[in-house]
Design a protein around this motif. Sequence first.
Motif, PDB file in Angstrom:
ATOM      1  N   UNK A   1       0.845  -1.187   0.000  1.00  0.00           N
ATOM      2  CA  UNK A   1       0.000   0.000   0.000  1.00  0.00           C
ATOM      3  C   UNK A   1       0.883   1.241   0.000  1.00  0.00           C
ATOM      4  N   UNK A   2       0.421   2.303  -0.663  1.00  0.00           N
ATOM      5  CA  UNK A   2       1.217   3.515  -0.779  1.00  0.00           C
ATOM      6  C   UNK A   2       0.620   4.690  -0.033  1.00  0.00           C
ATOM      7  N   UNK A   3       0.929   5.891  -0.531  1.00  0.00           N
ATOM      8  CA  UNK A   3       0.449   7.142   0.065  1.00  0.00           C
ATOM      9  C   UNK A   3       0.764   7.209   1.559  1.00  0.00           C
ATOM     10  N   UNK A   4       1.948   6.692   1.930  1.00  0.00           N
ATOM     11  CA  UNK A   4       2.510   6.693   3.286  1.00  0.00           C
ATOM     12  C   UNK A   4       1.798   5.756   4.246  1.00  0.00           C
ATOM     13  N   UNK A   5       0.824   4.962   3.763  1.00  0.00           N
ATOM     14  CA  UNK A   5       0.200   3.971   4.632  1.00  0.00           C
ATOM     15  C   UNK A   5       1.191   2.881   5.014  1.00  0.00           C
ATOM     16  N   UNK A   6       2.100   2.522   4.097  1.00  0.00           N
ATOM     17  CA  UNK A   6       3.095   1.503   4.416  1.00  0.00           C
ATOM     18  C   UNK A   6       4.075   2.012   5.474  1.00  0.00           C
ATOM     19  N   UNK A   7       4.416   3.301   5.410  1.00  0.00           N
ATOM     20  CA  UNK A   7       5.278   3.883   6.436  1.00  0.00           C
ATOM     21  C   UNK A   7       4.584   3.853   7.794  1.00  0.00           C
ATOM     22  N   UNK A   8       3.296   4.116   7.782  1.00  0.00           N
ATOM     23  CA  UNK A   8       2.536   4.061   9.031  1.00  0.00           C
ATOM     24  C   UNK A   8       2.491   2.633   9.564  1.00  0.00           C
ATOM     25  N   UNK A   9       2.273   1.647   8.692  1.00  0.00           N
ATOM     26  CA  UNK A   9       2.132   0.265   9.148  1.00  0.00           C
ATOM     27  C   UNK A   9       3.389  -0.242   9.842  1.00  0.00           C
TER      28      UNK A   9
ATOM     29  N   UNK B   1       3.334   1.376  13.184  1.00  0.00           N
ATOM     30  CA  UNK B   1       2.178   0.981  13.984  1.00  0.00           C
ATOM     31  C   UNK B   1       2.276  -0.460  14.473  1.00  0.00           C
ATOM     32  N   UNK B   2       2.638  -1.364  13.563  1.00  0.00           N
ATOM     33  CA  UNK B   2       2.663  -2.789  13.875  1.00  0.00           C
ATOM     34  C   UNK B   2       3.965  -3.215  14.530  1.00  0.00           C
ATOM     35  N   UNK B   3       4.948  -2.302  14.513  1.00  0.00           N
ATOM     36  CA  UNK B   3       6.248  -2.560  15.127  1.00  0.00           C
ATOM     37  C   UNK B   3       6.925  -3.781  14.494  1.00  0.00           C
ATOM     38  N   UNK B   4       6.921  -3.794  13.154  1.00  0.00           N
ATOM     39  CA  UNK B   4       7.605  -4.859  12.414  1.00  0.00           C
ATOM     40  C   UNK B   4       8.442  -4.228  11.306  1.00  0.00           C
ATOM     41  N   UNK B   5       9.537  -4.893  10.886  1.00  0.00           N
ATOM     42  CA  UNK B   5      10.330  -4.387   9.757  1.00  0.00           C
ATOM     43  C   UNK B   5       9.662  -4.760   8.438  1.00  0.00           C
ATOM     44  N   UNK B   6       8.574  -4.099   8.122  1.00  0.00           N
ATOM     45  CA  UNK B   6       7.744  -4.482   6.985  1.00  0.00           C
ATOM     46  C   UNK B   6       8.523  -4.483   5.672  1.00  0.00           C
ATOM     47  N   UNK B   7       9.270  -3.421   5.408  1.00  0.00           N
ATOM     48  CA  UNK B   7       9.984  -3.324   4.135  1.00  0.00           C
ATOM     49  C   UNK B   7      11.056  -4.404   4.014  1.00  0.00           C
ATOM     50  N   UNK B   8      11.735  -4.697   5.129  1.00  0.00           N
ATOM     51  CA  UNK B   8      12.729  -5.775   5.106  1.00  0.00           C
ATOM     52  C   UNK B   8      12.074  -7.120   4.842  1.00  0.00           C
TER      53      UNK B   8
END
Length: 405
Positions: free
Chosen positions: A283-291, A294-301
């Motif tokens: 997801x874009x528009x900074x929602x991924x940065x928020x996730x 928020x979720x306290x996980x290294x999502x991008x990694x």
Amino acid sequence: MQLYLLALNPTDSVTEGFLPAALRLGLAVTVLTDRPDAHRAVAADLEGEGGVGVEVLKCDVRDFRAVIARISAHRAPDAVFSNSDHLQTQTALAADYFGLPAKSWRAALRTKDKAEMRRRLAAAGADAVRSVELSPGQDPAAVSAAPGMPYPCVVKPREGVASEDVVLVEGPQELVRRCEEIQARRPGAALVVEEYLAGELYTLETLGDGRVRHVLGGFRTELSPPPYFVEERLTYVPVHPEPVVDQVLSQLDALGVGFGACHTEFVVHEGRARIIEVNYRAIGDQCDLLLTQLLDIPLFEHILRTHLGESLPPDLGVRTDVAARLDYPCADRAGILASGPGAADLEYGDVKLTYRPLRGIGERHELHRTNRDFLGVVRATGTDQELVDRAVAEFLAAQRWEITP
């Protein structure tokens, strides 16, 4: 290890998410793009913060043959990745050519091509939406009078993104007019006309490695008034009802979606979940940065690791005792942004709020009726939704954006 990242214009997801994550993983990064100057500026900023290994090469990334040739003549790849809606099929084909972990190119094509998505879901018995495809330049009058054409209906580019040129129409004459307007702006684009799907609009965010698939919750989306579909506010939903999630995942299975990140938009009406569109990327528009915060996980990694062939852990450790909201102040007319708030990082009790402007002071823009009208983005996180909502409302009430002709 060598990562090739395919991109068009720089996005927050890439510049603030995937590139820093790749550097933290110790990857050598080569950005392949048709806009090298813009990405070189981003790479220079990252290196100034201590990053190394960001290389930018010019490439016709819309052509998978050019991508394969560029990689083959350069260094051997360990992963080929993109977070662009427009480049998923090309990326999947290139990765598959080099024998690397990848999304199915067929699934990437099915999700990008909205007419093909509808055909695939109907053929699989997953969902049947009445729709008609208009080839480039086809006279829309033939479609508007077709037997069984449902009204109201939605006109959209077959391979569009971000609600651009997506519009609700109420009758045959309006359908012809809207199609002709879009065809004038996009002379080479095919269009899809489909029945309007009523219901509350939500998203489902998933991450898979081809064997296990994690659901990261989603968002409830509030839109601008019809006939347009501009996303103005997203409120985080930690857990959708299980029957709803099962329905959406079943439709994703029918499309072959299950590897890497996926952002799915759907409506729920009387308990029935129906997909609006599938964006086979984060997801874009900074929602991924928020996730990731928020979720306290290294999502991008995690996303990059799947493309390196690594398995996801059986439990990501995602927090569910959280609340969040994003608001997008939008321009309501064309003109020059004469004044507006600057970037801010604030705290309202336990709520953390971030504001980032998306349009520079002095810039002139037309009115697009898409996310290109966003003036900025407010991201707020906490553990109580009422407190999060109150913080965002207080912040927005104190701000002013002035647009002059």
